[in-house]
Design a protein around this motif. Structure first.
Motif, short mmCIF file in Angstrom:
data_model
loop_
_atom_site.label_atom_id
_atom_site.label_comp_id
_atom_site.label_asym_id
_atom_site.label_seq_id
_atom_site.Cartn_x
_atom_site.Cartn_y
_atom_site.Cartn_z
N ASN A 1 23.25 33.25 37.14
CA ASN A 1 24.46 31.37 37.02
C ASN A 1 24.59 30.81 37.81
OD1 ASN A 1 26.97 30.54 35.65
ND2 ASN A 1 27.63 32.97 35.82
N GLY B 1 29.68 29.38 34.87
CA GLY B 1 28.85 29.35 33.94
C GLY B 1 29.31 29.35 32.11
N ALA C 1 26.91 33.00 29.91
CA ALA C 1 27.03 33.75 30.98
C ALA C 1 28.33 34.56 30.73
CB ALA C 1 26.97 32.64 32.53
#
Length: 354
Positions: A186, A194, A198
């Protein structure tokens, strides 16, 4: 399968330096790793190479003829279907028919993946396969497995959760990490960082008791040794892999150019030779073999297209380690537990809503 002698099918026609470098590496692996090699490809070419490299007959080698090859220019799925007798297809069929325990190929990676999916099929509960690459870290004798590094350009959170589970099993049973630490690649350490993928994946990994999730990993953490498993989509993972390989090649080239300068450099090179050998072992991509294709119902190692003898030897070693440690059966077992847990959770939620 660790109690039986491994039988590994090698796509002898796959790779930039096939078949000679592939055959040479396979014969070396058979002799030194105590395993049987099935060399798949043009029998006439392979027979002459076997005679050249196995003159002392120390390796256990069988040649399986295949009349076609999938070239790098061909579209993978089209090539696989048009050429059922291509070397990669014949090699996969050997595993499907239980005449071999694994396939190793340095040929068209897309073709290898397509052939594995069509002939071996996916494991139950695994929605997408993933290519896992083992990379060195700054900690001596410690590696990290990164997946996916190219099988899936676009991913859903559920795919990454499955990648994390498979990577955890491999890290524990093959790389020897009793308590693997899993990281999600990330742009920041915080759970709030993110994109949508993510953020959703972070929650899934944190909530899964089967995955020892440490948290987000930034790019600088990949080779730090802090994480044993790094998960990401195949687009990002492939960039990470190629960049890491390039860094290793640049470092080796710089050492070759700088160390021999002047008499001090030449003396230093002699004195440092054992250390330089260890450095090469740690950062040279050839030393880390190929990448395991996770999620298919068979052991499949995808090696570098530029593989020479050393790379092929290490790719076959990676296949043997996966076989000896029953990686496939362990993934099946862990995945069945996951599916059972999900079913129980669904049934409980359904019952409580009535």
């Amino acid at each position: 399968m660790g109690l039986t002698r491994a039988r590994i099918a090698v796509d002898a026609m796959g790779g930039d330096f096939a078949p000679e470098e592939i055959v040479a590496g396979a014969i070396k692996a058979s002799a030194e790793l105590d395993l049987d090699v099935l060399l798949v490809g043009d029998k006439q070419q392979i027979d002459s190479l076997v005679e050249k490299y196995n003159s002392k007959e120390t390796a256990s080698v069988e040649v399986i003829h295949a009349e076609d090859v999938i070239t790098m220019k061909e579209e993978p799925l089209t090539g696989i279907r048009r050429k059922p007798k291509a070397s990669i297809n014949v090699a996969m069929d050997l595993v499907k028919g239980k005449k071999a325990d694994a396939v190793v190929s340095a040929g068209h990676s897309g073709a290898a993946m397509a052939s594995a999916l069509l002939r071996l099929g996916r494991l139950k509960g695994i929605e997408r396969p993933a290519i896992g690459a083992v990379l060195p870290t700054i900690i001596p004798n410690k590696s990290v497995i990164v997946l996916d590094v190219g099988a899936n350009v676009d991913c859903k959170p559920k795919y990454l959760e499955q990648f994390a589970l498979m990577g955890t099993i491999y890290s524990k049973y093959v790389l020897g990490n009793e308590e693997p630490q899993v990281g999600l690649l990330n742009i920041g350490e915080e759970s709030s960082k993110g994109n949508e993928l993510a953020l959703a994946t972070h929650k899934l990994l944190a909530d899964n008791s089967q995955i020892p999730f440490l948290g987000n990993a930034e790019g600088r953490d990949v080779l730090s040794g802090e994480f044993d498993v790094i998960v990401c989509d195949g687009f990002v993972g492939n960039i990470v892999l190629k960049f890491a390989e390039a860094i290793g090649e640049v470092m080796l080239q710089i050492m070759k150019e700088e160390l021999p300068k002047g008499w001090r450099g030449k003396v230093g090179t002699v004195l440092l030779k054992p250390n330089l050998r260890d450095i090469k072992r740690r950062i040279d991509r050839a030393e880390h073999g190929g990448a395991l294709l996770f999620g298919v119902a068979g052991i499949c190692i995808i090696s570098h297209g530029s593989s020479r003898q050393g790379s092929m030897f290490n790719a076959i070693r990676s296949a043997k380690e996966a076989i000896d440690n029953d990686v496939l059966e362990k993934i099946k077992s862990y995945n069945n537990q996951r599916l059972e847990s999900e079913n129980n959770h669904t049934e409980a939620a359904s019952a409580s809503s009535k």
